[in-house]
Write an enzyme that holds these catalytic residues in place. Structure first.
Site, PDB file in Angstrom:
ATOM      1  N   LYS A 129      -5.460 -13.879  -6.829  1.00  0.00           N
ATOM      2  CA  LYS A 129      -5.071 -12.469  -6.704  1.00  0.00           C
ATOM      3  C   LYS A 129      -6.327 -11.647  -6.526  1.00  0.00           C
ATOM      4  CE  LYS A 129      -1.320  -9.935  -6.826  1.00  0.00           C
ATOM      5  NZ  LYS A 129       0.069 -10.294  -6.531  1.00  0.00           N
ATOM      6  N   ASP A 169       0.284  -6.436  -1.822  1.00  0.00           N
ATOM      7  CA  ASP A 169       0.825  -6.165  -3.157  1.00  0.00           C
ATOM      8  C   ASP A 169       0.903  -4.640  -3.229  1.00  0.00           C
ATOM      9  OD1 ASP A 169       1.430  -7.688  -5.879  1.00  0.00           O
ATOM     10  OD2 ASP A 169       0.366  -5.886  -6.450  1.00  0.00           O
TER      11      ASP A 169
HETATM   12  P1  NDP Z   1       4.411  -0.829  -3.057  1.00  0.00           P
HETATM   13  O1  NDP Z   1       3.048  -0.287  -3.097  1.00  0.00           O
HETATM   14  O2  NDP Z   1       5.100  -0.986  -1.742  1.00  0.00           O
HETATM   15  O3  NDP Z   1       5.380   0.036  -3.983  1.00  0.00           O
HETATM   16  C1  NDP Z   1       5.128   0.193  -5.330  1.00  0.00           C
HETATM   17  C2  NDP Z   1       6.197   1.092  -5.920  1.00  0.00           C
HETATM   18  O4  NDP Z   1       6.069   1.099  -7.335  1.00  0.00           O
HETATM   19  C3  NDP Z   1       6.053   2.532  -5.479  1.00  0.00           C
HETATM   20  O5  NDP Z   1       7.305   3.152  -5.483  1.00  0.00           O
HETATM   21  C4  NDP Z   1       5.136   3.102  -6.561  1.00  0.00           C
HETATM   22  O6  NDP Z   1       5.211   4.513  -6.701  1.00  0.00           O
HETATM   23  C5  NDP Z   1       5.668   2.401  -7.792  1.00  0.00           C
HETATM   24  N1  NDP Z   1       4.587   2.277  -8.762  1.00  0.00           N
HETATM   25  C6  NDP Z   1       3.413   1.634  -8.604  1.00  0.00           C
HETATM   26  N2  NDP Z   1       2.630   1.740  -9.684  1.00  0.00           N
HETATM   27  C7  NDP Z   1       3.337   2.476 -10.554  1.00  0.00           C
HETATM   28  C8  NDP Z   1       3.077   2.928 -11.866  1.00  0.00           C
HETATM   29  N3  NDP Z   1       1.920   2.657 -12.482  1.00  0.00           N
HETATM   30  N4  NDP Z   1       4.064   3.652 -12.475  1.00  0.00           N
HETATM   31  C9  NDP Z   1       5.227   3.934 -11.842  1.00  0.00           C
HETATM   32  N5  NDP Z   1       5.522   3.517 -10.591  1.00  0.00           N
HETATM   33  C10 NDP Z   1       4.589   2.804  -9.966  1.00  0.00           C
HETATM   34  O7  NDP Z   1       4.330  -2.214  -3.815  1.00  0.00           O
HETATM   35  P2  NDP Z   1       5.361  -3.442  -3.800  1.00  0.00           P
HETATM   36  O8  NDP Z   1       6.748  -2.955  -3.626  1.00  0.00           O
HETATM   37  O9  NDP Z   1       4.831  -4.452  -2.863  1.00  0.00           O
HETATM   38  O10 NDP Z   1       5.165  -4.024  -5.273  1.00  0.00           O
HETATM   39  C11 NDP Z   1       5.990  -3.649  -6.374  1.00  0.00           C
HETATM   40  C12 NDP Z   1       5.903  -4.707  -7.456  1.00  0.00           C
HETATM   41  O11 NDP Z   1       6.349  -5.960  -6.930  1.00  0.00           O
HETATM   42  C13 NDP Z   1       4.495  -4.978  -8.004  1.00  0.00           C
HETATM   43  O12 NDP Z   1       4.599  -5.332  -9.358  1.00  0.00           O
HETATM   44  C14 NDP Z   1       4.044  -6.192  -7.199  1.00  0.00           C
HETATM   45  O13 NDP Z   1       3.045  -6.923  -7.873  1.00  0.00           O
HETATM   46  C15 NDP Z   1       5.353  -6.962  -7.128  1.00  0.00           C
HETATM   47  N6  NDP Z   1       5.463  -7.963  -6.063  1.00  0.00           N
HETATM   48  C16 NDP Z   1       5.237  -7.641  -4.753  1.00  0.00           C
HETATM   49  C17 NDP Z   1       5.393  -8.595  -3.782  1.00  0.00           C
HETATM   50  C18 NDP Z   1       5.242  -8.289  -2.335  1.00  0.00           C
HETATM   51  O14 NDP Z   1       5.468  -9.182  -1.518  1.00  0.00           O
HETATM   52  N7  NDP Z   1       4.898  -7.078  -1.938  1.00  0.00           N
HETATM   53  C19 NDP Z   1       5.731  -9.993  -4.117  1.00  0.00           C
HETATM   54  C20 NDP Z   1       6.019 -10.206  -5.519  1.00  0.00           C
HETATM   55  C21 NDP Z   1       5.854  -9.223  -6.442  1.00  0.00           C
HETATM   56  P3  NDP Z   1       4.042   5.425  -6.061  1.00  0.00           P
HETATM   57  O15 NDP Z   1       4.238   5.348  -4.590  1.00  0.00           O
HETATM   58  O16 NDP Z   1       4.287   6.771  -6.634  1.00  0.00           O
HETATM   59  O17 NDP Z   1       2.750   4.828  -6.511  1.00  0.00           O
HETATM   60  O1  2IT Z   2       2.940 -11.069  -6.379  1.00  0.00           O
HETATM   61  C1  2IT Z   2       3.130 -11.672  -5.315  1.00  0.00           C
HETATM   62  O2  2IT Z   2       3.691 -12.770  -5.281  1.00  0.00           O
HETATM   63  C2  2IT Z   2       2.679 -11.038  -4.068  1.00  0.00           C
HETATM   64  N1  2IT Z   2       2.172  -9.917  -4.108  1.00  0.00           N
HETATM   65  C3  2IT Z   2       2.809 -11.767  -2.758  1.00  0.00           C
HETATM   66  C4  2IT Z   2       1.684 -12.746  -2.570  1.00  0.00           C
HETATM   67  C5  2IT Z   2       1.610 -13.406  -1.232  1.00  0.00           C
HETATM   68  O3  2IT Z   2       0.646 -14.152  -1.050  1.00  0.00           O
HETATM   69  O4  2IT Z   2       2.482 -13.216  -0.381  1.00  0.00           O
END
Ligand code: NDP
Ligand code: 2IT
Length: 448
Positions: A129, A169
């Protein structure tokens, strides 16, 4: 709850001493150790092989300066990280988080979780990561590009398609991956699948954008089915409005549920008619605006400042898809009291340990992050396969593979929970099944 196994309890103390000031990392290790107690009892060979000691120590931790110049010509400096945690079963694989809260402890907890998640996908990927405390919010495209180029100028020395393959992420989406890929290609003079989540015109996989949110619903659907339930006619609350939340909303709706709430870091919207996802996509994916602007399109919906209140909305199923520790014990109790019977994690470690206790006390179905949100990295693995064979598969093909992978992941969690005497505890099942594959590989490869 304390660890009963003395060996793991002592090791946890060592981990605490060695990693001061990193509560999220300690939280992630503690949860995994709690689940692994029966494994430590049943598998003295793994204890003897030093697997437990080695798995909590990253193979490599890279921390670097990221200098860039903003639109006013002012020099700025951020801190960059890449934690190459474990390569026992494949090249390091995991996302890059760009958020002001990023520090070593956040990246280490995410990298640690990624080891087990990637193992569960059935694909050959190790755990890693990275990220930075850079905040893309409010920055121009030019500023984001200059940051990403500077970040990659250092990172490119450490990664490669057979070494370490980063992805998105929080705060890292298609735009950032594009800038980073361009810079890697320019410096290394190589067109390779060194990053996943790429644009479709330069090696990206169809369905990667949807993969985490869709995969979350496929996993939840398996869990519901195994317990005689389904999404049909259910009311769902989803936190966040980013990549994971948007595609979880899309799939849950397609499976017959009504999603009534979404949020961002400022507040949440409640729309009792069901969220109009086209509006959310336009606001978030295209215009990069705040969720409260949803009311400009749907004045009948309600907006509330602050994130936590979203869990007071009555629902059958909750899908936290924003960030770590967003559901605490108080929110978990409110969810349960309002009739929520299932919670499945799209975000990484969104539940505090106390919240998880509440789920179990209330017999809620609980789908843990490292299993439930593995669809994103699984399709990243499929993107790597497509890049290696210089081909691209159809959306339907990738989506079907994703569905099968999520089914398999649920099956492994379920079976491991039964084999180790904790039937229905999918958290323990996920930790045990994810751990065992990596542990066997580490043992077989000797003391490295
Ligand atoms: P994005 O940046 O696309 O979206 C994040 C969302 O969460 C936004 O709505 C953001 O609001 C909100 N957010 C982030 N930080 C905070 C905080 N501290 N408090 C409140 N709201 C918050 O990220 P993703 O959708 O990609 O990721 C969301 C979660 O999913 C994370 O935990 C990530 O690690 C996990 N994840 C992502 C994967 C992926 O493929 N993208 C895979 C597996 C897990 P704002 O815009 O206001 O910051
Ligand atoms: O938390 C996660 O699994 C991710 N942000 C996706 C990682 C990846 O390599 O696609």
């Amino acid at each position: 709850m304390a660890l009963k196994n003395q060996y793991l309890a002592d090791l946890l103390e060592t981990v605490k001493k060695r990693n001061p000031g990193e509560p999220e990392f300690i939280q992630a290790v503690t949860e995994v150790f709690m689940s692994l107690e029966p494994v430590a009892e049943k598998r003295p060979d793994l204890v003897e092989a030093g697997v437990f000691e080695r798995i909590v120590e990253p193979e490599r931790q890279i921390i670097f300066r990221v200098p860039w110049v903003d639109d006013n010509g002012v020099q700025r400096v951020n801190r960059g990280f890449r934690i190459e945690f474990n390569s026992a079963i494949g090249p390091y694989k995991g996302g890059l988080r760009l958020h002001p809260s990023v520090y070593l402890g956040i990246i280490k907890f995410l990298g640690f979780e990624q080891i087990f998640k990637n193992s569960l996908t059935t694909l050959p990927m190790g755990g890693g990561k990275g990220g930075s405390d850079f905040d893309p919010k409010g920055k121009s495209d030019g500023e984001v590009m200059r940051f990403c180029q500077s970040f990659m100028t250092e990172l490119c020395k450490h990664i490669g398609p057979d070494t370490d393959v980063p992805a998105g992420d929080i705060g890292t989406g298609a735009r950032e991956i594009g800038y980073m890929f361009g810079q890697y290609k320019r410096i290394r003079n190589e067109f390779t699948g060194v990053l996943t989540g790429k644009g479709l015109t330069f090696g990206g996989s169809l369905a990667r954008t949807q993969a985490t949110g869709y995969g979350l619903c496929y996993y939840a659907n398996e869990m519901l089915k195994a317990n005689g339930k389904s999404f049909e006619g259910q009311t769902v609350v989803i936190s966040g409005s980013g990549n994971v939340a948007i595609y979880a909303t899309e799939k849950a709706t397609e499976l017959g549920a009504k999603v009534v709430a979404m949020s961002d870091s400022n507040g949440y919207i409640y729309d009792e008619n069901g969220i109009d996802l086209a509006v959310v996509k336009q606001l978030k994916e295209v215009e990069r605006k705040r969720i409260k602007e949803y009311l400009n399109f749907h004045p009948e919906a309600k907006y509330t400042e602050g994130c936590k209140g979203i869990w007071t909305i009555p629902c059958d199923i909750a899908l936290p898809c924003a960030t770590q520790n967003e559901v605490d014990a108080e929110s978990a109790k409110t969810l349960a009291a309002n009739g929520c019977y299932a919670l499945c994690e799209g975000a990484n470690m969104p539940s505090t340990p106390e919240a998880i206790d509440v789920y179990f006390e209330n017999n809620m179905l609980y789908g843990p992050a490292k299993a439930a949100n593995a669809g994103g990295v699984a399709v990243s693995g499929l993107e790597m396969s497509q890049n290696s064979e210089r081909l691209s598969w159809t959306f339907e093909d990738v989506d079907n593979r994703l569905k099968n992978i999520m089914k398999e992941i649920f099956k492994s969690c379920d079976e491991a929970s039964k084999e180790y005497g904790m039937e229905g505890n999918y958290m323990a099942g996920a930790n045990i099944a994810g751990f065992l594959k990596v542990a066997e590989a580490m043992k077989a490869q000797g003391c490295v």
